[in-house]
Design an enzyme around this catalytic site. Structure first.
Site, PDB file in Angstrom:
ATOM      1  N   ARG A  60      14.861   6.301 -23.794  1.00  0.00           N
ATOM      2  CA  ARG A  60      14.801   7.241 -22.659  1.00  0.00           C
ATOM      3  C   ARG A  60      14.152   8.563 -23.087  1.00  0.00           C
ATOM      4  O   ARG A  60      13.602   9.296 -22.295  1.00  0.00           O
ATOM      5  CB  ARG A  60      16.192   7.477 -22.038  1.00  0.00           C
ATOM      6  CG  ARG A  60      16.176   8.478 -20.895  1.00  0.00           C
ATOM      7  CD  ARG A  60      17.384   8.382 -19.976  1.00  0.00           C
ATOM      8  NE  ARG A  60      18.630   8.215 -20.676  1.00  0.00           N
ATOM      9  CZ  ARG A  60      19.244   9.177 -21.368  1.00  0.00           C
ATOM     10  NH1 ARG A  60      18.730  10.389 -21.430  1.00  0.00           N
ATOM     11  NH2 ARG A  60      20.387   8.931 -21.997  1.00  0.00           N
ATOM     12  N   TYR A 113       0.915  12.725  -0.527  1.00  0.00           N
ATOM     13  CA  TYR A 113       1.605  11.440  -0.409  1.00  0.00           C
ATOM     14  C   TYR A 113       2.943  11.687   0.300  1.00  0.00           C
ATOM     15  O   TYR A 113       3.632  12.671   0.002  1.00  0.00           O
ATOM     16  CB  TYR A 113       1.799  10.859  -1.819  1.00  0.00           C
ATOM     17  CG  TYR A 113       2.633   9.612  -1.852  1.00  0.00           C
ATOM     18  CD1 TYR A 113       2.319   8.516  -1.066  1.00  0.00           C
ATOM     19  CD2 TYR A 113       3.739   9.528  -2.686  1.00  0.00           C
ATOM     20  CE1 TYR A 113       3.095   7.374  -1.103  1.00  0.00           C
ATOM     21  CE2 TYR A 113       4.514   8.384  -2.735  1.00  0.00           C
ATOM     22  CZ  TYR A 113       4.186   7.314  -1.938  1.00  0.00           C
ATOM     23  OH  TYR A 113       4.952   6.189  -1.968  1.00  0.00           O
ATOM     24  N   ASP A 185      -2.404  16.231  -8.018  1.00  0.00           N
ATOM     25  CA  ASP A 185      -2.145  14.792  -8.084  1.00  0.00           C
ATOM     26  C   ASP A 185      -3.513  14.105  -7.951  1.00  0.00           C
ATOM     27  O   ASP A 185      -4.150  14.173  -6.896  1.00  0.00           O
ATOM     28  CB  ASP A 185      -1.191  14.394  -6.944  1.00  0.00           C
ATOM     29  CG  ASP A 185      -0.897  12.902  -6.917  1.00  0.00           C
ATOM     30  OD1 ASP A 185      -1.706  12.113  -7.423  1.00  0.00           O
ATOM     31  OD2 ASP A 185       0.155  12.521  -6.348  1.00  0.00           O
ATOM     32  N   LYS A 210      -1.638   2.832  -9.859  1.00  0.00           N
ATOM     33  CA  LYS A 210      -2.784   2.582  -8.989  1.00  0.00           C
ATOM     34  C   LYS A 210      -4.031   2.217  -9.821  1.00  0.00           C
ATOM     35  O   LYS A 210      -4.082   1.164 -10.409  1.00  0.00           O
ATOM     36  CB  LYS A 210      -3.006   3.800  -8.098  1.00  0.00           C
ATOM     37  CG  LYS A 210      -1.723   4.286  -7.389  1.00  0.00           C
ATOM     38  CD  LYS A 210      -1.197   3.253  -6.437  1.00  0.00           C
ATOM     39  CE  LYS A 210       0.066   3.595  -5.690  1.00  0.00           C
ATOM     40  NZ  LYS A 210       0.970   4.616  -6.103  1.00  0.00           N
TER      41      LYS A 210
HETATM   42  C1  LIG Z   1      -1.200  10.101  -4.175  1.00  0.00           C
HETATM   43  C2  LIG Z   1       0.049   9.448  -4.671  1.00  0.00           C
HETATM   44  N1  LIG Z   1       0.825  10.111  -5.541  1.00  0.00           N
HETATM   45  C3  LIG Z   1       1.959   9.568  -6.013  1.00  0.00           C
HETATM   46  C4  LIG Z   1       2.387   8.321  -5.614  1.00  0.00           C
HETATM   47  C5  LIG Z   1       3.655   7.759  -6.151  1.00  0.00           C
HETATM   48  O1  LIG Z   1       3.389   6.839  -7.140  1.00  0.00           O
HETATM   49  P1  LIG Z   1       4.398   5.659  -7.546  1.00  0.00           P
HETATM   50  O2  LIG Z   1       4.421   4.707  -6.419  1.00  0.00           O
HETATM   51  O3  LIG Z   1       3.827   5.134  -8.812  1.00  0.00           O
HETATM   52  O4  LIG Z   1       5.736   6.312  -7.730  1.00  0.00           O
HETATM   53  C6  LIG Z   1       1.605   7.582  -4.712  1.00  0.00           C
HETATM   54  C7  LIG Z   1       2.030   6.241  -4.274  1.00  0.00           C
HETATM   55  O5  LIG Z   1       1.430   5.620  -3.447  1.00  0.00           O
HETATM   56  C8  LIG Z   1       0.404   8.166  -4.215  1.00  0.00           C
HETATM   57  O6  LIG Z   1      -0.363   7.521  -3.346  1.00  0.00           O
END
Ligand SMILES: Cc1ncc(COP(=O)(O)O)c(C=O)c1O
Length: 399
Positions: A60, A113, A185, A210
């Site tokens: 962890r 998101y 992000d 992704k």
């Molecule tokens: C732009 C963006 N940031 C963060 C996330 C979150 O990622 P995770 O699903 O790996 O937690 C997503 C998920 O679709 C996303 O599209």
């Protein structure tokens, strides 16, 4: 290869190369499937002396498979340090809890998101952290929203589903003059399309689930830093102050899958961007299709910013049909492309953002985010572009 030579490699070579694991000379990093590690009296003493960074204690807190992923992410994002996390959301929660305390203020883009938006708009407020949402494509609006207690400006490189692109260069300049940390992000772009740290952003977040993974088979996240405002050991501070407390450590097996994903990131994303551009052109001229949002189209509101920041324009696009039932009918008729959540994988994947990614966002907020019911979002895959276009063509013909 020494550090200096490695530094000079092109981004593509940096993605492919990492040195062998020294004890076995395995060219692939081993999966250290161990939750804990054995102490010796010497290791025990090093931990007591505060040298936790140099020893393996408990997964962890860190695991060698994960460290190798962190090292590779640092190289390919052009950063100084990285923290690996169990998912993109674990990266987002870890960095925000690591940086902010009750009474602090964030300026964030209206369109992030959905789970990030909900976290900022509802959950974080329970801890006394307030967020003002603005359109970060307009730096004046960002500046107007700044308060004396603003600690962070937060946005996405390419925001879902309108593929909005903030004026990153102007935001960084304005924020840094005020000592405010900029977080980006970068999930929708991936480090192949855009490297925010090169443009002065302090902290980059990736949902490695992704494009970095690329095969829809592992969750993961990363926080990468290169900052003149944050202390040099900030990532290690966050590891011990926050990541170990929230518990969102990356699993060793997923670290291995993500390391493998990085090695083909440039090839996959190059092809995905080409396919997205072909799809955008095809859909833009289709008489049953309404608006198309793709940064490479001149009609896109941030086309000029996109040209300056990310000339590859990315692999994500959105188009509009009449309404939500029509959108579902199109997606259900697809035979090659996948109708489902997520993005960035080798298969073309589609969804209805209004009722999928943004299901829990109230209608008024969706309006602010410019999310319309008939939108269809596409994450372009690496299939043959003509086959994908033919698939969309037969599906749209059914409406
Ligand atoms: C732009 C963006 N940031 C963060 C996330 C979150 O990622 P995770 O699903 O790996 O937690 C997503 C998920 O679709 C996303 O599209």
């Amino acid at each position: 290869m020494n550090k200096e030579k490695r530094e000079k490699l092109s981004l593509e070579s940096k993605m492919v190369f990492y040195p062998p694991e020294p004890s076995s000379m395995s060219i692939n990093n081993p999966i250290y499937m161990s939750s804990n590690f054995q102490y010796t009296a010497e290791i025990y003493q090093r931990v007591l002396d505060g040298e936790r960074k140099t020893v393996n204690i408990y997964s962890r807190c860190g695991n060698p498979s994960e460290y190798k992923f962190e090292e590779q992410m640092t190289w390919i994002e052009g950063g100084d340090a990285c923290l690996a996390t169990a998912s993109g959301m674990a990266a987002i929660a870890t960095i925000l809890f690591g940086l902010l305390k009750g009474g602090d203020h964030i300026v964030a883009d209206w369109t992030t998101y959905s789970t990030t938006h909900e976290f900022l708009d509802h959950r974080f407020t329970d801890f006394g952290v307030e967020t003002t949402f603005v359109d970060t494509a307009n730096v004046d609006l960002v500046e107007k929203a700044i308060k004396p207690n603003t600690k962070v400006v937060y946005f996405e490189t390419i925001a879902n589903p309108t593929m909005k692109i903030p004026d990153i260069e102007a935001i960084v300049k304005m924020a840094h003059e005020k000592g405010i940390i900029v977080i980006c992000d970068n999930t929708f772009a991936s480090p192949y399309v855009f490297r925010p740290l090169d443009w002065g952003v302090d902290l980059v977040l990736e949902s490695a689930t992704k494009f970095i993974c690329g095969h829809n088979d592992a969750l993961g996240g990363a926080i990468i830093m290169k900052s003149e405002i944050l202390p040099e050991d900030f990532m290690e501070q966050v590891r011990w102050s926050t990541l170990t407390k929230l518990g969102g450590a990356l699993s060793p097996f997923n670290a291995w899958l993500l390391l493998r994903g990085i090695q083909t990131l440039h090839l996959r994303v190059e092809r995905q961007c080409q396919n997205a551009a072909r799809l955008a052109k095809y859909l833009d001229g289709h008489d049953k299709v309404g608006k198309v949002w793709y940064p490479g189209l001149e009609s896109h509101p941030q086309h000029l910013i996109a040209k300056k920041l990310l000339p590859k324009f990315g692999a994500m696009l959105t188009f509009e049909v009449q309404d939500e039932p029509t959108a579902v009918r199109v997606l259900d008729s697809l035979e090659l492309a996948t109708f489902g959540a997520s993005l960035g994988g080798v298969r073309t994947t589609t969804q209805v953002p209004s009722t999928m990614a943004f299901l829990d966002v109230p209608p008024e907020q969706k309006k602010q985010m410019n999310i319309r019911d008939g939108m269809i979002r596409i994450s372009a895959g690496i299939e043959d572009a003509d086959d994908i276009i033919a698939d969309f063509s037969q599906a749209i013909a059914k409406i």
